[in-house]
Design a protein around this motif. Structure first.
Motif, mmCIF file in Angstrom:
data_model
loop_
_atom_site.group_PDB
_atom_site.id
_atom_site.type_symbol
_atom_site.label_atom_id
_atom_site.label_comp_id
_atom_site.label_asym_id
_atom_site.label_seq_id
_atom_site.Cartn_x
_atom_site.Cartn_y
_atom_site.Cartn_z
ATOM 1 N N VAL A 269 97.581 55.275 68.924
ATOM 2 C CA VAL A 269 98.927 54.988 69.432
ATOM 3 C C VAL A 269 99.812 54.380 68.350
ATOM 4 N N ASP A 270 99.315 53.350 67.670
ATOM 5 C CA ASP A 270 100.152 52.594 66.748
ATOM 6 C C ASP A 270 100.260 53.220 65.359
ATOM 7 N N HIS A 271 99.270 54.036 64.968
ATOM 8 C CA HIS A 271 99.266 54.574 63.609
ATOM 9 C C HIS A 271 99.430 56.093 63.563
ATOM 10 N N LEU A 272 98.886 56.797 64.540
ATOM 11 C CA LEU A 272 99.126 58.239 64.590
ATOM 12 C C LEU A 272 100.386 58.581 65.364
ATOM 13 N N GLY A 273 100.891 57.622 66.140
ATOM 14 C CA GLY A 273 102.143 57.846 66.852
ATOM 15 C C GLY A 273 102.031 58.670 68.113
ATOM 16 N N VAL A 274 100.830 58.728 68.698
ATOM 17 C CA VAL A 274 100.650 59.408 69.986
ATOM 18 C C VAL A 274 100.956 58.399 71.088
ATOM 19 N N SER A 275 101.837 58.743 71.996
ATOM 20 C CA SER A 275 102.248 57.784 73.021
ATOM 21 C C SER A 275 101.098 57.446 73.954
ATOM 22 N N GLN A 276 101.201 56.263 74.589
ATOM 23 C CA GLN A 276 100.187 55.853 75.546
ATOM 24 C C GLN A 276 100.105 56.844 76.698
ATOM 25 N N ALA A 277 101.255 57.369 77.111
ATOM 26 C CA ALA A 277 101.267 58.350 78.194
ATOM 27 C C ALA A 277 100.482 59.601 77.808
ATOM 28 N N LYS A 278 100.587 60.011 76.541
ATOM 29 C CA LYS A 278 99.851 61.186 76.078
ATOM 30 C C LYS A 278 98.355 60.901 76.021
ATOM 31 N N VAL A 279 97.981 59.702 75.599
ATOM 32 C CA VAL A 279 96.564 59.334 75.577
ATOM 33 C C VAL A 279 95.992 59.383 76.984
ATOM 34 N N ASP A 280 96.750 58.845 77.941
ATOM 35 C CA ASP A 280 96.293 58.862 79.333
ATOM 36 C C ASP A 280 96.150 60.301 79.839
ATOM 37 N N GLN A 281 97.098 61.168 79.444
ATOM 38 C CA GLN A 281 97.026 62.567 79.860
ATOM 39 C C GLN A 281 95.826 63.265 79.238
ATOM 40 N N LEU A 282 95.551 62.954 77.971
ATOM 41 C CA LEU A 282 94.386 63.532 77.294
ATOM 42 C C LEU A 282 93.116 63.187 78.063
ATOM 43 N N ARG A 283 93.007 61.961 78.497
ATOM 44 C CA ARG A 283 91.820 61.560 79.261
ATOM 45 C C ARG A 283 91.745 62.329 80.585
ATOM 46 N N ARG A 284 92.874 62.475 81.248
ATOM 47 C CA ARG A 284 92.852 63.230 82.511
ATOM 48 C C ARG A 284 92.436 64.680 82.269
ATOM 49 N N ASN A 285 92.814 65.211 81.116
ATOM 50 C CA ASN A 285 92.493 66.599 80.800
ATOM 51 C C ASN A 285 91.019 66.807 80.446
#
Length: 311
Positions: A269-285
């Motif tokens: 999130v902080d260094h690659l710039g992937v939003s928290q919402a995207k991380v949460d979506q990745l987990r759901r996927n």
């Protein structure tokens, strides 16, 4: 055997192995012309009963320069729509472009733009790389920092994670590779699996499967490293260490991520710039329920280990 005589000198002769252990299938899939090809899914999540990493979405391999027609047919059958090539431009010049096929988009996402990251080049540029786990952690730290540079023109890891965070659930299958499918590929796969909640031991065991995936190529690479005038001339033990994928390499890298960045999620999130919402979506996927009667992959058996996970 290390290839060293009792006095520590290089052995004068070596008989290459003539047989190799058959990689477990799953997770390995035979793709004609592509070494080290496997599905990174199927592993159960500790502390989440009945949950596992989705199969058939995240694939990894060595480069596809020698991909055969039968291999293309297999990849089409697997439904791979996106291929992410992490090799540098000098590597592509030496090895060639990965083969393309109808129905898939191939995208160059070099982590290192102008640096040759094949084992032969690493032996010259990163001598510590053949020093065992500590050397690998240093090398992988360089991969992590380079991939996270804010002005990186390709943002390689960011783009792979964005694909997996697609609002389309599940996302279309992807294949990520570098030259051997071990280091740059190993780091991004470890990030993906860790984000999904897979234990460090399981992530490291999945990484170590590359020892089996590259078994057919290992001796040829070692010989290029230890031959006359080669980077590790006569130093078989160091060359074998460099070509290997010991689980300690990845365990040390995951520990370094937490020490340096706080957590895998913080790095993403902080260094690659992937939003928290995207991380949460990745987990759901990628985190799914095991179907009735479906068994998760046994990473201890696949890695040849009987040890229990560390608490």
């Amino acid at each position: 055997m290390s290839g060293l005589n009792p006095d520590g000198a290089a052995a004068q002769s070596h008989t290459p192995p003539t047989t190799h252990p058959t990689p477990p299938s799953p997770p390995f899939v035979h793709v004609a012309g592509a070494d080290n090809f496997r599905d990174a899914g199927g592993y159960a999540l500790d502390g989440q009963p009945g949950k596992a990493i989705r199969r058939g979405v995240v694939f990894r391999s060595a480069h596809l320069t020698d991909l055969e027609d039968d291999g293309v047919a297999t990849l089409q059958r697997l439904g791979v729509t996106h291929v992410f090539d992490l090799r540098s431009f000098p590597e592509i010049d030496k090895e060639g472009r990965s083969r393309a096929w109808e129905g898939a988009t191939s995208q160059l996402l070099p982590v290192f733009l102008g640096k040759d990251y094949r084992p032969e080049a690493l032996a010259v540029r990163f001598r510590h790389y053949s020093d065992g786990p500590e050397g690998f952690v240093k090398a992988y730290s360089g991969i992590l920092s380079t991939a996270a540079e804010p002005d990186h023109p390709y943002a390689p890891y960011h783009k792979i994670l964005e694909h997996l965070a697609s609002p389309t659930n599940p996302p279309t299958p992807l294949l990520v590779h570098c030259s051997a499918g071990k280091d740059r590929t190993g780091v991004i796969i470890a990030l993906i699996l860790s984000l999904c909640g897979l234990s460090d031991d399981a992530v490291a065991a999945e990484y170590s499967l590359t020892d089996r995936g590259l078994a057919r190529r290992k001796e040829a690479i070692v010989q290029r490293l230890i031959g006359e005038d080669a980077p590790l001339c006569g130093q078989r033990a160091r060359a074998e260490m460099m070509v290997g994928a010991a689980k300690e390499n990845m365990l040390g890298t995951l520990a370094l991520i937490r020490q340096q960045y706080g957590s895998v999620e913080s790095y993403v999130v902080d260094h690659l710039g992937v939003s928290q919402a995207k991380v949460d979506q990745l987990r759901r996927n990628l985190v799914v329920d095991l179907a009735e009667g479906e068994e998760a992959l046994d990473w201890r058996r696949h890695a040849g280990s009987k040890e229990e996970p560390r608490l």
